[in-house]
Design an enzyme around this catalytic site. Structure first.
Site, mmCIF file in Angstrom:
data_model
loop_
_atom_site.group_PDB
_atom_site.id
_atom_site.type_symbol
_atom_site.label_atom_id
_atom_site.label_comp_id
_atom_site.label_asym_id
_atom_site.label_seq_id
_atom_site.Cartn_x
_atom_site.Cartn_y
_atom_site.Cartn_z
ATOM 1 N N ASP A 20 0.846 -1.200 0.000
ATOM 2 C CA ASP A 20 0.000 0.000 0.000
ATOM 3 C C ASP A 20 0.876 1.243 0.000
ATOM 4 O OD1 ASP A 20 -2.484 -1.329 -0.038
ATOM 5 O OD2 ASP A 20 -2.315 -1.751 2.099
ATOM 6 N N LYS A 71 -10.797 -5.145 -5.775
ATOM 7 C CA LYS A 71 -12.111 -5.199 -5.099
ATOM 8 C C LYS A 71 -13.234 -4.757 -6.041
ATOM 9 C CE LYS A 71 -10.680 -4.660 -0.277
ATOM 10 N NZ LYS A 71 -9.249 -4.329 -0.366
ATOM 11 N N ILE A 75 -21.978 -4.185 -11.734
ATOM 12 C CA ILE A 75 -22.922 -5.119 -12.347
ATOM 13 C C ILE A 75 -22.135 -6.240 -13.047
ATOM 14 C CG2 ILE A 75 -24.746 -3.395 -12.614
ATOM 15 C CD1 ILE A 75 -23.902 -3.172 -15.581
ATOM 16 N N ASN A 77 -21.889 -7.489 -16.046
ATOM 17 C CA ASN A 77 -21.204 -7.232 -17.317
ATOM 18 C C ASN A 77 -19.872 -6.514 -17.091
ATOM 19 O OD1 ASN A 77 -21.143 -7.074 -20.282
ATOM 20 N ND2 ASN A 77 -21.381 -4.865 -19.926
ATOM 21 N N THR A 78 -19.910 -5.509 -16.222
ATOM 22 C CA THR A 78 -18.695 -4.723 -15.967
ATOM 23 C C THR A 78 -17.666 -5.544 -15.197
ATOM 24 O OG1 THR A 78 -20.106 -2.779 -15.876
ATOM 25 C CG2 THR A 78 -17.885 -2.527 -15.000
ATOM 26 N N THR A 124 -12.380 -5.979 7.104
ATOM 27 C CA THR A 124 -11.942 -6.164 8.493
ATOM 28 C C THR A 124 -11.879 -4.843 9.266
ATOM 29 O OG1 THR A 124 -9.729 -6.254 7.549
ATOM 30 C CG2 THR A 124 -10.667 -8.318 8.293
ATOM 31 N N ARG A 183 -2.339 -8.951 13.017
ATOM 32 C CA ARG A 183 -1.424 -8.092 13.763
ATOM 33 C C ARG A 183 -0.587 -8.912 14.746
ATOM 34 N NH1 ARG A 183 -2.150 -5.212 10.232
ATOM 35 N NH2 ARG A 183 -2.760 -3.021 10.204
ATOM 36 N N GLN A 192 -7.499 -1.389 11.709
ATOM 37 C CA GLN A 192 -8.125 -2.720 11.657
ATOM 38 C C GLN A 192 -8.886 -2.986 12.956
ATOM 39 O OE1 GLN A 192 -8.393 -4.429 9.071
ATOM 40 N NE2 GLN A 192 -6.602 -4.186 7.745
ATOM 41 N N ARG A 213 1.053 -3.022 6.819
ATOM 42 C CA ARG A 213 1.905 -2.147 7.619
ATOM 43 C C ARG A 213 2.838 -2.840 8.611
ATOM 44 N NH1 ARG A 213 -3.321 1.516 8.434
ATOM 45 N NH2 ARG A 213 -4.138 -0.614 8.175
HETATM 46 O O1 C5P Z 1 -1.662 -2.662 6.653
HETATM 47 P P1 C5P Z 1 -2.671 -3.755 6.855
HETATM 48 O O2 C5P Z 1 -2.060 -5.055 7.316
HETATM 49 O O3 C5P Z 1 -3.838 -3.319 7.698
HETATM 50 O O4 C5P Z 1 -3.207 -4.018 5.365
HETATM 51 C C1 C5P Z 1 -4.288 -4.876 5.111
HETATM 52 C C2 C5P Z 1 -4.526 -4.905 3.637
HETATM 53 O O5 C5P Z 1 -5.610 -5.780 3.386
HETATM 54 C C3 C5P Z 1 -4.902 -3.558 3.023
HETATM 55 O O6 C5P Z 1 -4.227 -3.506 1.764
HETATM 56 C C4 C5P Z 1 -6.393 -3.613 2.800
HETATM 57 O O7 C5P Z 1 -6.773 -2.947 1.621
HETATM 58 C C5 C5P Z 1 -6.630 -5.117 2.639
HETATM 59 N N1 C5P Z 1 -7.949 -5.593 3.053
HETATM 60 C C6 C5P Z 1 -8.459 -5.415 4.318
HETATM 61 N N2 C5P Z 1 -9.700 -5.908 4.649
HETATM 62 C C7 C5P Z 1 -10.382 -6.615 3.762
HETATM 63 C C8 C5P Z 1 -9.883 -6.812 2.469
HETATM 64 C C9 C5P Z 1 -8.641 -6.292 2.159
HETATM 65 O O8 C5P Z 1 -7.801 -4.819 5.150
HETATM 66 N N3 C5P Z 1 -11.527 -7.173 4.099
#
Ligand code: C5P
Length: 245
Positions: A20, A71, A75, A77-78, A124, A183, A192, A213
């Site tokens: 990220d 993510k 719809i 088709n897209t 999350t 974590r 989170q 992170r």
């Molecule tokens: O830095 P961190 O460990 O919080 O990053 C979590 C990554 O997971 C981020 O890139 C976030 O976009 C992704 N993510 C999330 N929760 C979800 C799906 C994806 O945190 N349900």
């Protein structure tokens, strides 16, 4: 809660590191360091919006498997056309929001080529109360419901919090799980909410851990990104051994 991983993988190959960062230059620096210490690189909305999806995928594929975390939510088709485009770039995995509906997930599956399709259940970062206001129920029921649709659509896996992995692996045989919200005890929680340690997530049965992170900007007392990835791999290894895998 004890679960069962669907895949037999080495500890480091279960780590998907979230790049990220706003520039390809920064993504390069991280990927160059971490190539031998993690299983895949997740490129997300920040990087692909800043630098352009084809370019980002082309560059990051040089360092390992790429999870394209676009993510998709639109719809059928897209979503189907976007899925074809990203599969043709040769990504290892991409994702679609389960809340975009069965038809959209089926369109992603139909157009996945050789890529894996994962469905995002409930982010999350969403806590109990917000889950009720957005989805009309608590995460434990809503995630299972969304995972059920993903299973029906033929998705390879779902993205959920580590807290829901046990119920998902019991309910949907073979549906893979990738969990953010991971974590280690030594890392900051940040935004989170529904979190677990890497060891506990593995013991719950998670196949892949999506970690940003704690690896890309670890606390100084932990060391650099490589050290952070190594510590997490050690924790995963220990949890795999403790759960007899
Ligand atoms: O830095 P961190 O460990 O919080 O990053 C979590 C990554 O997971 C981020 O890139 C976030 O976009 C992704 N993510 C999330 N929760 C979800 C799906 C994806 O945190 N349900």
């Amino acid at each position: 809660m004890k679960g069962r991983c669907n895949l037999e993988l080495a500890a480091k190959d279960r780590i998907i590191v979230a790049l990220d960062v706003p520039t390809l230059r920064e993504a390069h620096l991280l990927a160059e360091q971490l190539g031998g210490y993690v299983g895949a690189f997740k490129v997300g909305l920040e990087l692909i919006t800043s630098e352009g999806a084809p370019q980002v995928v082309k560059e990051m594929k040089r360092f390992g498997n790429v999870f394209f975390d676009g993510k998709f939510s639109d719809i059928p088709n897209t979503v189907g056309n976007a899925s074809r485009a990203v599969a043709q770039m040769g990504v290892w995995m991409f994702d679609v929001h389960a809340s975009s509906g069965l038809g959209s997930m089926q369109a992603a599956v139909q157009n996945r080529g050789n890529s894996l399709v994962f469905a995002v259940t409930v982010l999350t970062s969403i806590d109990m109360n917000e889950c009720v206001s957005v989805f009309g129920g608590f995460p434990n029921t809503k995630v299972i419901q969304l995972a059920g649709s993903a299973y029906e659509a033929g998705c390879n896996g779902v993205i959920c919090s580590p807290k829901e992995v046990g119920d998902i692996s019991k309910s949907f045989n073979g549906l893979l799980t990738a969990v953010p919200g991971v974590r280690p005890r030594w890392a900051a929680t940040n935004d989170q909410k529904r979190i677990m340690t890497p060891g506990d997530a593995i013991k719950a049965g998670a196949d892949y851990l999506v970690i940003g992170r704690p690896i890309t900007s670890p606390p100084s007392e932990t060391g650099d990104s490589i050290r952070a990835a190594q510590l997490i791999a050690e924790e995963i290894d220990q949890a795999l051994a403790e759960s007899g895998r």
